[in-house]
Scaffold this active site. Sequence first.
Site, mmCIF file in Angstrom:
data_model
loop_
_atom_site.group_PDB
_atom_site.id
_atom_site.type_symbol
_atom_site.label_atom_id
_atom_site.label_comp_id
_atom_site.label_asym_id
_atom_site.label_seq_id
_atom_site.Cartn_x
_atom_site.Cartn_y
_atom_site.Cartn_z
ATOM 1 N N ARG A 171 0.981 -1.129 0.102
ATOM 2 C CA ARG A 171 -0.079 0.055 0.108
ATOM 3 C C ARG A 171 0.850 1.416 0.044
ATOM 4 O O ARG A 171 0.563 2.353 -0.578
ATOM 5 C CB ARG A 171 -0.888 -0.088 1.104
ATOM 6 C CG ARG A 171 -2.399 -0.519 0.980
ATOM 7 C CD ARG A 171 -1.999 -2.232 0.671
ATOM 8 N NE ARG A 171 -3.144 -2.929 0.464
ATOM 9 C CZ ARG A 171 -3.511 -3.845 1.389
ATOM 10 N NH1 ARG A 171 -2.849 -4.080 2.423
ATOM 11 N NH2 ARG A 171 -4.580 -4.481 1.265
ATOM 12 N N ASP A 200 0.165 -6.959 -3.334
ATOM 13 C CA ASP A 200 -1.043 -6.641 -3.004
ATOM 14 C C ASP A 200 -1.620 -5.925 -4.420
ATOM 15 O O ASP A 200 -0.995 -5.744 -5.329
ATOM 16 C CB ASP A 200 -1.332 -5.956 -1.841
ATOM 17 C CG ASP A 200 -2.525 -6.271 -1.038
ATOM 18 O OD1 ASP A 200 -3.673 -6.235 -1.491
ATOM 19 O OD2 ASP A 200 -2.569 -6.916 0.276
ATOM 20 N N HIS A 266 -6.034 -10.453 -3.769
ATOM 21 C CA HIS A 266 -5.121 -9.247 -3.543
ATOM 22 C C HIS A 266 -3.987 -9.535 -4.619
ATOM 23 O O HIS A 266 -3.013 -9.476 -4.230
ATOM 24 C CB HIS A 266 -4.534 -9.238 -2.246
ATOM 25 C CG HIS A 266 -5.568 -8.866 -1.083
ATOM 26 N ND1 HIS A 266 -5.657 -7.506 -0.963
ATOM 27 C CD2 HIS A 266 -6.066 -9.553 0.089
ATOM 28 C CE1 HIS A 266 -6.885 -7.365 -0.074
ATOM 29 N NE2 HIS A 266 -6.793 -8.565 0.563
ATOM 30 N N ASP A 327 -6.172 -14.195 2.048
ATOM 31 C CA ASP A 327 -7.390 -13.808 2.715
ATOM 32 C C ASP A 327 -8.286 -13.048 1.519
ATOM 33 O O ASP A 327 -7.819 -12.487 0.411
ATOM 34 C CB ASP A 327 -6.566 -12.583 3.761
ATOM 35 C CG ASP A 327 -5.761 -11.661 2.920
ATOM 36 O OD1 ASP A 327 -4.964 -12.094 1.938
ATOM 37 O OD2 ASP A 327 -5.794 -10.452 3.282
ATOM 38 N N GLU A 328 -9.196 -12.529 1.818
ATOM 39 C CA GLU A 328 -10.193 -11.544 1.233
ATOM 40 C C GLU A 328 -10.519 -11.938 -0.124
ATOM 41 O O GLU A 328 -10.186 -10.860 -1.068
ATOM 42 C CB GLU A 328 -9.758 -10.309 1.570
ATOM 43 C CG GLU A 328 -10.107 -9.800 3.204
ATOM 44 C CD GLU A 328 -9.598 -8.454 3.362
ATOM 45 O OE1 GLU A 328 -10.337 -7.528 4.166
ATOM 46 O OE2 GLU A 328 -8.646 -7.979 2.927
ATOM 47 N N TYR A 419 -3.706 -5.074 15.078
ATOM 48 C CA TYR A 419 -3.608 -4.221 13.915
ATOM 49 C C TYR A 419 -3.152 -3.053 14.331
ATOM 50 O O TYR A 419 -3.766 -2.109 15.009
ATOM 51 C CB TYR A 419 -4.842 -4.353 13.358
ATOM 52 C CG TYR A 419 -4.971 -5.427 12.094
ATOM 53 C CD1 TYR A 419 -4.548 -6.811 12.577
ATOM 54 C CD2 TYR A 419 -5.432 -5.032 10.921
ATOM 55 C CE1 TYR A 419 -5.101 -7.805 12.014
ATOM 56 C CE2 TYR A 419 -5.402 -6.146 10.176
ATOM 57 C CZ TYR A 419 -5.141 -7.603 10.336
ATOM 58 O OH TYR A 419 -5.247 -8.428 9.591
ATOM 59 N N ASP A 421 -2.471 -0.398 12.616
ATOM 60 C CA ASP A 421 -3.264 0.393 11.808
ATOM 61 C C ASP A 421 -4.348 1.067 12.528
ATOM 62 O O ASP A 421 -4.984 2.284 12.039
ATOM 63 C CB ASP A 421 -3.416 0.406 10.216
ATOM 64 C CG ASP A 421 -4.561 -0.992 10.222
ATOM 65 O OD1 ASP A 421 -4.659 -1.678 11.309
ATOM 66 O OD2 ASP A 421 -5.057 -1.271 9.257
ATOM 67 N N GLU A 471 -2.263 1.433 4.638
ATOM 68 C CA GLU A 471 -2.958 2.120 3.642
ATOM 69 C C GLU A 471 -2.781 3.693 4.330
ATOM 70 O O GLU A 471 -2.713 4.799 3.570
ATOM 71 C CB GLU A 471 -4.401 1.850 3.933
ATOM 72 C CG GLU A 471 -4.731 0.676 2.960
ATOM 73 C CD GLU A 471 -4.723 -0.569 3.933
ATOM 74 O OE1 GLU A 471 -3.842 -0.694 4.784
ATOM 75 O OE2 GLU A 471 -5.293 -1.555 3.512
HETATM 76 C C1 ACM Z 1 -5.790 -8.979 6.235
HETATM 77 O O1 ACM Z 1 -5.966 -7.795 7.134
HETATM 78 N N1 ACM Z 1 -6.694 -8.984 5.253
HETATM 79 C C2 ACM Z 1 -5.084 -10.098 6.409
#
Ligand code: ACM
Length: 753
Positions: A171, A200, A266, A327-328, A419, A421, A471
């Site tokens: 990011r 990513d 990602h 992930d995601e 986290y 962030d 980010e």
């Molecule tokens: C994540 O925060 N998507 C691992």
Amino acid sequence: MRRILLAALVLGLSACATQAPKQAGGPVDTTPLSLIPMPAQLTRTPGHFRIDAKTPIVVAPGDTAAKRVAGQLQGWIRLARGFAPPIVEGKPGGGISLVTQSTVKGHEAYALDVDAKGVRIAANDETGLFYGAVTYWQLLTDPASQNGVPGVHIVDAPRFAWRGLMLDSSRHFQSVHDIEHLIDQMAMHKLNTFHWHLTDDQGWRLKIDKYPKLTEVGSCRKAVGSDTAGGDSYCGFYTKDDAKQIVAYAAERHITVVPEIEMPGHAQAAVAAYPQYGTGKPKKVSSDWGVNTALFNTDDATFVFLQDVLDEVMEIFPSSYIHVGGDEAAKDEWERSKAVQARMKTLGIDDEEKMQGWFIARIGDYLDKHGRRLIGWDEILDGKVPASATVMSWRGTEGAIKAANAGHDVVLAPSPVLYLDRVQSSLPDEPPGRPSDETLKTLYDFDPMVPGIGADKAEHVLGAEATLFTEHMHDWYRIQHATFPRMAAFAERTWSSRADWNGFLARLPVQMARYRSAGIIPADSAFAVAISVAPAGKDGARVTLSSQTGYGTVRYTTDGTTPTPQSEAYTAPFDVSLPTTVKANTFEGGFGLAGVREEAIDAKSLLHRTSVQLDTCTDDLPLRIEAPEMVDGVRPIYKADIMNTCWIWKSVPLDGRYGATISVDRLPYNYALWKAAKNVVSRKSRSRAGEIEIHQDTCDGPKLSTIDLSKAKDGRATLQGVLPKREGTHDLCFVITGKPGPKMWVIADIQLR
Ligand code: ACM
């Protein structure tokens, strides 16, 4: 580590000294020591040992491991004290001895003894010696050592084998130098795993020789807010030499670098460079934070590509673990792709999540054949992955519980608590990030051995990892703020067997000074004073002061001077007449623990709020967002729920108010919201630009004013609204009509008149 400002520290903490009890062998100095993480066993013993430029660091002849550590310790002492003790080969004793000794059991374990004759650090391996040297360096840079390091007997070993920090270089991109600085600090906190998030949607950051476009194309995205075709780009990648340098630098500090190559999701930067390995339409490297939906496809050619990439990754990174993301991975593209659906049919797989399991398992086999182990985010559990796969639990701790109980090794990296962030405070100067507040204490309170993991499965908990998704962290300053001193709390919970929050807090001021000596500006959120003001009487205000931890004494002034240890101690809310400037700080041992915070209070300020002082109407996806454009030389930070541009100002005295002056700003709406996009609140607007509506009491309450945004001309502007006569105290709701995207109006601040 720069030179420690020992004099200041010594003065600062001498107040902590307590009477020394008598013991056989002389008095024992019980001045509190500021070691972080706290060692497993620590006994205070008689004597002190003071070093000077002639004190040798002694290693056994031919003990190259001890000699390497001696060189490192010598460097740290030079930085802290300005002289470099000589390294000599010989019999231990008489100085600082580093001894390789098989009787100290356990990888990373060490014993450290200080008495009047010298220092002895013993371990059965180089890592143990290194950590013993780190502990000794902490003692040396502790003001409690002003008369020499006090006698101690320490026997220490870590609680968890995996003590990790993840850095997202996709990011935003960091220089090799800044990463090395971060690694230095990891080492001094006894963290041992640097998880490097290299790919990513927003950037592929590692040079791969066989696929040059990964970095030629994939390492550049449009800078956020640069919405013209020829607008600025944001680029950066690491050459193989850069990455190898980081691996070597980390290895010297006993840190393993675990690279992460994200798949199957990602993947937008990769498929922007090589569309043949994706599905759907050609794509650009994304500038949108969130869940972008680009996936790798499931063709054999794509596995050849990924395996080629992994070959080069394995050549750079000797780590036994390779992180493959997982992930995601929103499955829309796979659902729509005829080729993926055909492949699923051939394989007899009936849903896309299981298809991801097959995908990850295939990559796992490849890594396995190359003597490496797969680790992935907890979504890898949604499909069937082999028991050998290690699961990194980020969607809370559920993934870890499920995985460990199913026999997988796990690493705890749960959002939001680990986290980094997430913002740390509600202070007006808190940098951008994701609420809600994850304070130093919430992090300290997190125990990686989470309830729900069977006692017989506890061995599967390898440890924990704090994550730095970037980010909202475009530079090293932001990373420092997010990381320090939270790294200290995290280190203590992953290394030490005992948690002791109050003890940790008492040790923190010295650690904060160590940070500053290392050129790091730590977040002072734990100690900073929050100043809250409410109208009181006809011409006054009531001031409430607080700090997040309550540690130390809050002191303040109301005469414009800077608070000192002699200033008035805060005990309860107090009233001031208008105008008054309140300045406050927290003090302990004669020193200010944070930056001074101040608030100029006058009749106007009581009727003024910035967006960060308002509440968002909803808590769907609230962010502290930094404006890309500067205002008066700084980039302002706004609080907004990106799902609902609506703010509440509670308890506003409306008597005598006839207008509102509202500053607004126009921000890029660079959020990939996937299925959540349908939940973005849309309000009927009268004009294309939209309006600000002010409602009384609730957002559906009587509309007091409508302010046309077309006058703001798509940028920062100050607008005037008229308020009808009202009496009493009411909540006010400020809503922006229309719907955010591709830009978003935010309220910067409101001044009632
Ligand atoms: C994540 O925060 N998507 C691992």
